[in-house]
Design a protein around this motif. Structure first.
Motif, PDB file in Angstrom:
ATOM      1  N   ASP A   1       0.840  -1.218   0.000  1.00  0.00           N
ATOM      2  CA  ASP A   1       0.000   0.000   0.000  1.00  0.00           C
ATOM      3  C   ASP A   1       0.867   1.257   0.000  1.00  0.00           C
ATOM      4  OD1 ASP A   1      -2.276  -1.470  -0.027  1.00  0.00           O
ATOM      5  OD2 ASP A   1      -2.744  -1.224   2.113  1.00  0.00           O
TER       6      ASP A   1
ATOM      7  N   LYS B   1       2.519   1.814  -3.348  1.00  0.00           N
ATOM      8  CA  LYS B   1       1.544   2.307  -4.331  1.00  0.00           C
ATOM      9  C   LYS B   1       1.213   3.778  -4.059  1.00  0.00           C
ATOM     10  CE  LYS B   1      -2.751   1.240  -6.537  1.00  0.00           C
ATOM     11  NZ  LYS B   1      -3.836   0.349  -6.733  1.00  0.00           N
ATOM     12  N   GLU B   2       0.941   4.079  -2.808  1.00  0.00           N
ATOM     13  CA  GLU B   2       0.529   5.454  -2.464  1.00  0.00           C
ATOM     14  C   GLU B   2       1.630   6.468  -2.779  1.00  0.00           C
ATOM     15  OE1 GLU B   2      -0.637   5.966   1.638  1.00  0.00           O
ATOM     16  OE2 GLU B   2      -0.569   8.149   1.425  1.00  0.00           O
ATOM     17  N   TYR B   3       2.886   6.089  -2.528  1.00  0.00           N
ATOM     18  CA  TYR B   3       3.997   7.026  -2.754  1.00  0.00           C
ATOM     19  C   TYR B   3       4.579   6.885  -4.163  1.00  0.00           C
ATOM     20  CZ  TYR B   3       3.925   8.486   2.107  1.00  0.00           C
ATOM     21  OH  TYR B   3       3.532   9.021   3.316  1.00  0.00           O
ATOM     22  N   GLN B   4       3.870   6.125  -5.004  1.00  0.00           N
ATOM     23  CA  GLN B   4       4.273   5.931  -6.406  1.00  0.00           C
ATOM     24  C   GLN B   4       5.743   5.549  -6.522  1.00  0.00           C
ATOM     25  OE1 GLN B   4       2.999   9.206  -8.876  1.00  0.00           O
ATOM     26  NE2 GLN B   4       1.125   9.399  -7.725  1.00  0.00           N
TER      27      GLN B   4
END
Ligand code: SF4
Ligand code: SF4
Length: 465
Positions: free
Chosen positions: A188, A191-194
Motif C-alpha cells: 500500500d 503504491k501510495e507514494y508511487q
C-alpha cells in the motif's frame, strides 16, 4: 582493430557471416561494404602513407571518413576541472544487512551498518540543498535489504517530500528489494507514494533458489511467489530484475519472468564478488561467450522479425535488449560520453552518511567522495569522459556506445575505474558490430516501422534544444 591516423576519421572494419562492414567511429555510422570496397580500405590501412587512388578517395568520401573536419574529430585533450554537477539521483543505503545470502552478493559480509533517522534527514537536507535549479530529484531506497528498514523508509519519504515541497522541487522514489518482506502495508505504501519497484527475481525456481537462498540454504522462491502476485496486482508496472550468472542462458529466465506477469524485465550480469579493494583483491576473469552467442542469434531475429513485421515478437525481443540500444545509437548517430551517472549526478550515501561513487562502492574508502555532514563533496575525478582521456577507450571503436563500462566492474577486475576488463570490452564491441550488421540492412520503411511501433524513438531534430 587499429584505427587510421590523420587526416581520416577513425573507422573500424569487420566481417560478420562473410559480409564486410565499416563503422565510422566519430559519426556513429554503419556501412555495408562490397568485397572490393573492403579490400580498398584494407590496402589503405596496410599502407596509410601511400598515395591514395581516386577510387579510395571516392570510397572514403562516401563513408564520410574523408573531409575538411577530419582533423577536428580526433580525440580532444581532457576537459578542464570544473565545479561539481548537482546530484539529481541519490541512493540511500538504509541498511547493509540482508535476510538472504545470494551467491553473487557484493556486500561485505561483516558490514552490518544501519542508517539512523538523523543521518537520513541530513542526507535529504544535503541532497535538496545542493540541487540548485534542478527541479526533479530521485531517491532510491537500497540495502542490504531496504525493507528491513521500512519504518525509517516511511519517515524518510515524508521528510523528503516536505523538504522538496519547501524548495519547490519534486522527488520521485525507487526501491530495489528482494521482495521477501513485502506485505499488504508495504505494498500500500509503495503504491501510495508511487515508488518505482524493482524486485530481484532470477527466473525459474531452480535458478532463483540456487542463486538467492536464505542464509540457511533454503530457497526463497516459494515464499516470494504469492508476494509477487499481490505486488503485481497493486503495481502492475513493477519491474523484475534478474541477475544472470555469466554461463546461464538468459532466454528461459526472461520467459519465466514474463510468465509471472511482469511487463518490465531488466537483467544484469552478476556483479563481481565481494571484494575489499583496500586489500588489492581482484575479481577473476569472466566468460561472456554464452551472452555473445545469444546476441548473434538475437541479431538474426531482429532482422527476420522486422522484415516480417512481427510486432508481438519484436516487442518481446526489445525488452532489455542491449542490441536495440546499440541499433538506436547507430540510427540516431548518438554518442555517449559516460557509461553511467556514477559520480556525475548520481551518488550513494552509506549508512554513516558518507558519499560514494555509487551503491556498489559503499565503504570503499578510495571511492568516498565526501560526507553529507560537511561540504567536502568533490567529483572532479569522474567528470572526464573515458572517450576522451582513457587510454583504452579513446581509441576503441565502441567508445561512443559503451563509454567506458561499469566503474565498479573495472575497479574490481583491473584495480582502476578507468581500466575495463577485456572480456567486457569484447562483449560491448560485439554488440555494436552486431547492431551495425542489422542497421545497414534496414530500409527507410523498416526504420519507419520501428518508430511507428515505438521500438525506437524518432531521430531527435538537431534544432530541438
Ligand atoms: S570499456 Fe572497452 S569496449 Fe568500452 S569504450 Fe572502453 S575500451 Fe571500448
Ligand atoms: S559504476 Fe557500475 S554499478 Fe555503479 S552506477 Fe555505474 S554502472 Fe551502475
Amino acid at each position: 582493430m587499429p584505427e587510421t591516423g590523420l587526416p581520416l576519421k577513425p573507422y573500424h572494419l569487420f566481417q560478420h557471416r562473410g559480409k564486410h562492414y565499416c563503422l565510422n567511429v566519430e559519426e556513429m555510422q554503419a556501412h555495408a561494404l562490397s568485397e572490393p570496397e573492403a579490400s580498398l580500405l584494407e590496402r589503405y590501412r596496410a599502407a596509410p602513407d601511400a598515395q591514395l587512388s581516386t577510387e579510395q578517395i571516392a570510397l572514403l568520401q562516401k563513408l564520410a571518413l574523408w573531409g575538411d573536419d577530419a582533423k577536428q574529430t580526433q580525440p580532444k585533450p581532457p576537459e578542464p576541472d570544473v565545479a561539481p554537477l548537482p546530484v539529481i539521483s541519490l541512493t540511500l543505503i538504509l541498511t547493509e544487512e540482508c535476510n538472504l545470502g545470494c551467491v553473487y552478493c557484493y556486500g561485505q559480509e561483516n558490514n552490518t551498518g544501519r542508517m539512523s533517522e538523523a543521518t537520513a534527514r541530513r542526507a535529504i537536507d544535503w541532497f535538496v540543498g545542493q540541487a540548485g535549479n534542478v527541479q526533479d530529484l530521485n531517491v532510491t531506497f537500497f540495502g542490504g535489504e531496504p525493507l528491513l528498514m521500512f519504518p525509517l523508509m516511511k519517515k524518510v519519504a515524508d521528510y523528503a517530500l516536505a523538504k522538496a515541497k519547501a524548495a519547490s522541487k519534486e522527488i520521485a522514489f525507487q526501491i530495489t528489494t528482494n521482495g521477501t518482506l513485502l506485505d499488504e502495508e508495504i505494498i500500500d505504501f509503495l503504491k501510495e507514494y508511487q515508488v518505482r519497484v524493482l524486485v530481484s527475481l532470477d527466473g525459474p525456481k531452480e535458478i532463483h533458489d540456487a542463486q538467492r537462498p536464505f542464509p540457511d540454504g533454503r530457497g526463497s522462491y516459494d515464499l516470494l511467489l504469492p508476494k509477487i502476485q499481490k505486488l503485481l496486482a497493486a503495481i502492475p508496472q513493477a519491474v523484475a530484475h534478474a541477475v544472470i550468472m555469466d554461463d546461464t542462458d538468459p532466454v528461459p529466465i526472461k520467459a519465466s519472468l514474463k510468465d509471472l506477469g511482469f511487463a518490465s524485465i531488466s537483467t544484469n550480469f552478476a556483479s563481481l564478488a565481494s571484494l575489499d579493494f583496500a586489500d588489492g583483491q581482484k575479481a577473476a576473469p569472466r566468460d561472456f561467450s554464452p551472452a555473445i552467442a545469444e546476441n548473434i542469434k538475437e541479431s538474426d531475429a531482429w532482422l527476420d522479425l522486422i522484415k516480417k513485421r512481427d510486432s508481438q515478437k519484436l516487442h518481446h525481443l526489445a525488452k532489455n535488449s542491449h542490441l536495440l540500444t546499440a541499433m538506436t545509437a547507430l540510427l540516431h548517430q548518438r554518442k555517449r560520453y559516460h557509461a553511467c551517472g556514477a559520480g556525475l549526478g548520481l551518488l550513494a550515501v552509506g549508512t554513516s552518511g558518507d558519499l560514494y561513487l555509487c551503491h556498489r562502492f559503499n565503504n570503499q574508502e578510495e571511492y568516498r567522495l565526501g560526507s553529507v555532514d560537511d561540504n567536502t563533496y568533490a567529483d572532479s575525478a569522474y567528470r572526464l569522459s573515458p572517450t576522451l582521456f582513457n587510454p583504452l577507450c579513446r581509441v576503441c571503436f565502441a567508445r561512443y556506445y559503451c563509454a567506458g563500462s561499469c566503474k565498479y566492474d573495472n575497479a574490481a577486475s583491473c584495480g582502476s575505474v578507468h581500466t575495463p576488463p577485456k572480456e567486457i570490452c569484447q562483449l560491448r564491441q560485439s554488440e555494436l558490430e552486431l547492431a551495425a550488421s542489422v542497421v545497414v540492412s534496414l530500409s527507410k520503411e523498416d526504420q519507419e516501422y520501428l518508430v511507428a511501433q515505438g521500438l525506437i524513438r524518432p531521430k531527435p531534430c538537431l534544432l530541438d534544444f
